[in-house]
Design a protein around this motif. Structure first.
Motif, PDB file in Angstrom:
ATOM      1  N   GLY A  77      41.901 -13.311  53.930  1.00 11.05           N
ATOM      2  CA  GLY A  77      41.526 -12.220  53.050  1.00 11.05           C
ATOM      3  C   GLY A  77      42.644 -11.923  52.069  1.00 11.05           C
ATOM      4  O   GLY A  77      43.793 -12.310  52.289  1.00 11.05           O
ATOM      5  N   GLY A 106      38.724  -9.182  39.438  1.00 11.02           N
ATOM      6  CA  GLY A 106      38.504 -10.266  38.501  1.00 11.02           C
ATOM      7  C   GLY A 106      38.270 -11.576  39.233  1.00 11.02           C
ATOM      8  O   GLY A 106      38.234 -11.613  40.468  1.00 11.02           O
ATOM      9  N   PHE A 146      34.965  -0.647  53.258  1.00 13.81           N
ATOM     10  CA  PHE A 146      34.281  -1.354  52.188  1.00 13.81           C
ATOM     11  C   PHE A 146      33.805  -2.717  52.687  1.00 13.81           C
ATOM     12  O   PHE A 146      34.400  -3.311  53.595  1.00 13.81           O
ATOM     13  CB  PHE A 146      35.234  -1.612  51.001  1.00 13.81           C
ATOM     14  N   TYR A 185      32.908  -6.461  50.760  1.00 16.34           N
ATOM     15  CA  TYR A 185      32.907  -7.250  49.542  1.00 16.34           C
ATOM     16  C   TYR A 185      32.302  -8.617  49.849  1.00 16.34           C
ATOM     17  O   TYR A 185      32.434  -9.136  50.950  1.00 16.34           O
ATOM     18  CB  TYR A 185      34.335  -7.468  49.026  1.00 16.34           C
ATOM     19  N   GLN A 220      32.285 -12.640  48.456  1.00 15.40           N
ATOM     20  CA  GLN A 220      33.004 -13.601  47.618  1.00 15.40           C
ATOM     21  C   GLN A 220      32.215 -14.907  47.592  1.00 15.40           C
ATOM     22  O   GLN A 220      32.329 -15.732  48.495  1.00 15.40           O
ATOM     23  CB  GLN A 220      34.428 -13.835  48.127  1.00 15.40           C
ATOM     24  N   SER A 265      32.121 -19.001  43.500  1.00 19.16           N
ATOM     25  CA  SER A 265      32.801 -18.838  42.204  1.00 19.16           C
ATOM     26  C   SER A 265      34.120 -18.087  42.334  1.00 19.16           C
ATOM     27  O   SER A 265      34.970 -18.165  41.447  1.00 19.16           O
ATOM     28  CB  SER A 265      31.880 -18.099  41.227  1.00 19.16           C
ATOM     29  N   GLY A 266      34.303 -17.343  43.408  1.00 14.93           N
ATOM     30  CA  GLY A 266      35.603 -16.746  43.683  1.00 14.93           C
ATOM     31  C   GLY A 266      35.747 -15.260  43.457  1.00 14.93           C
ATOM     32  O   GLY A 266      36.640 -14.638  44.023  1.00 14.93           O
ATOM     33  N   GLU A 267      34.900 -14.663  42.624  1.00 14.38           N
ATOM     34  CA  GLU A 267      35.069 -13.237  42.321  1.00 14.38           C
ATOM     35  C   GLU A 267      34.626 -12.382  43.494  1.00 14.38           C
ATOM     36  O   GLU A 267      33.540 -12.564  44.027  1.00 14.38           O
ATOM     37  CB  GLU A 267      34.258 -12.874  41.085  1.00 14.38           C
ATOM     38  N   LEU A 268      35.426 -11.439  43.881  1.00 14.51           N
ATOM     39  CA  LEU A 268      35.068 -10.485  44.932  1.00 14.51           C
ATOM     40  C   LEU A 268      34.130  -9.436  44.350  1.00 14.51           C
ATOM     41  O   LEU A 268      34.477  -8.753  43.394  1.00 14.51           O
ATOM     42  CB  LEU A 268      36.315  -9.795  45.476  1.00 14.51           C
ATOM     43  N   PHE A 299      32.023  -5.987  44.936  1.00 14.08           N
ATOM     44  CA  PHE A 299      31.929  -4.794  45.758  1.00 14.08           C
ATOM     45  C   PHE A 299      30.480  -4.565  46.176  1.00 14.08           C
ATOM     46  O   PHE A 299      29.563  -4.613  45.344  1.00 14.08           O
ATOM     47  CB  PHE A 299      32.439  -3.593  44.946  1.00 14.08           C
ATOM     48  N   PHE A 311      33.877  -9.981  53.179  1.00 16.76           N
ATOM     49  CA  PHE A 311      35.098  -9.322  53.641  1.00 16.76           C
ATOM     50  C   PHE A 311      34.840  -7.848  53.901  1.00 16.76           C
ATOM     51  O   PHE A 311      34.211  -7.166  53.086  1.00 16.76           O
ATOM     52  CB  PHE A 311      36.209  -9.439  52.590  1.00 16.76           C
ATOM     53  N   PHE A 333      42.295  -6.067  54.057  1.00 14.48           N
ATOM     54  CA  PHE A 333      41.108  -6.889  54.270  1.00 14.48           C
ATOM     55  C   PHE A 333      41.157  -7.578  55.630  1.00 14.48           C
ATOM     56  O   PHE A 333      42.223  -7.897  56.152  1.00 14.48           O
ATOM     57  CB  PHE A 333      41.027  -7.989  53.197  1.00 14.48           C
ATOM     58  N   GLU A 366      39.846 -11.138  57.674  1.00  9.30           N
ATOM     59  CA  GLU A 366      40.000 -12.541  57.287  1.00  9.30           C
ATOM     60  C   GLU A 366      38.722 -13.139  56.715  1.00  9.30           C
ATOM     61  O   GLU A 366      38.732 -14.272  56.254  1.00  9.30           O
ATOM     62  CB  GLU A 366      40.502 -13.353  58.473  1.00  9.30           C
TER      63      GLU A 366
END
Lengths: 114, 114
Positions: free
Chosen positions: A42, A106, B35, B37, B39, B42-45, B47, B91, B104, B106
């Motif tokens: 993470g 981002g 929270f 999230y 992912q 593409s990689g963007e986290l 919310f 996450f 976060f 893992e």
């Protein structure tokens, strides 16, 4: 509303070189964060700005790392004398003020050290 | 110190199955925020949801639901009738009111097969 923008998306460099990443937060967000994420883990917190003030730094942020947010808008993260262990995804996030506000991330900058 | 544990490293299901992602946290604060999230590759986290420590009502949003139990320090996430597009790393994260950082877990890699 544009999201958080990071540049570059990928950076490959030789060990010992300096690198600099840029983050443009969501325009009305006064808080900006940097995280590092290694493969299979993470994100880990690096540092936090409120406007132009750097208010918190993680112990992960060694002396080779420096972050700035000179006008309270975009931020830069510089790594000097890069090492193999610096290879990771560097994520930037921003949020509105207030402890409960979610952080919006981002796409990250992936750093590879040869 | 705060800690988030996601014991499930990987989960694989067939489309339309229900799946629950577990999250257990540790904190000394009496007031905190949790929270989730997502992912994608593409990689963007992205919310998904925020929950306050003083609000234990469960929440449903479309195919997503969240079960917060303060007594067991758990904040589990269920996807009903999973779809291939749900495939991602999920996450769970904790934010104490005394700080600015997200801590976060893992992550859990969810794969939904057609």
């Amino acid at each position: 509303d544009t999201g958080v923008s990071q540049d570059p998306r990928h950076k490959i460099t030789k060990r010992g070189q300096n690198v600099t990443f840029r983050c443009d937060p969501i325009s009305e967000h006064n808080r900006l964060y940097w995280y590092r994420q290694t493969l299979g883990q993470g994100p880990e917190f690096l540092t936090y700005f409120q406007n132009e003030a750097q208010l918190e730094k993680s112990r992960l942020l060694s002396d080779r790392f420096s972050a700035e947010r000179p006008k309270g808008s975009f931020s830069t993260l510089e790594i000097q004398r890069t090492e193999q262990g610096d290879s990771a995804m560097y994520l930037c996030a921003s949020s509105l003020g207030g402890v409960a506000q979610p952080q919006h991330f981002g796409d990250g900058t992936r750093l590879s050290i040869l | 110190a705060q800690k988030v544990t996601q014991a499930q490293t990987e989960i694989s299901v067939v489309e339309k199955e229900d799946v629950t992602l577990d999250c257990v946290y540790e904190t000394r604060d009496t007031t905190y925020y949790l929270f989730w999230y997502k992912q994608p590759p593409s990689g963007e986290l992205v919310f998904l949801i925020r929950r306050n420590s003083f609000d234990e009502q469960n929440e449903i949003s479309g195919r997503y639901s969240w079960n917060f139990q303060k007594s067991t320090s758990s904040f589990n996430f269920t996807i009903t009738a999973s779809q291939v597009v749900d495939s991602a790393v999920y996450f769970c994260a904790l934010k104490e009111t005394s700080g600015s950082r997200l801590t976060f877990g893992e992550g859990t890699q969810l794969t939904v097969n057609p």
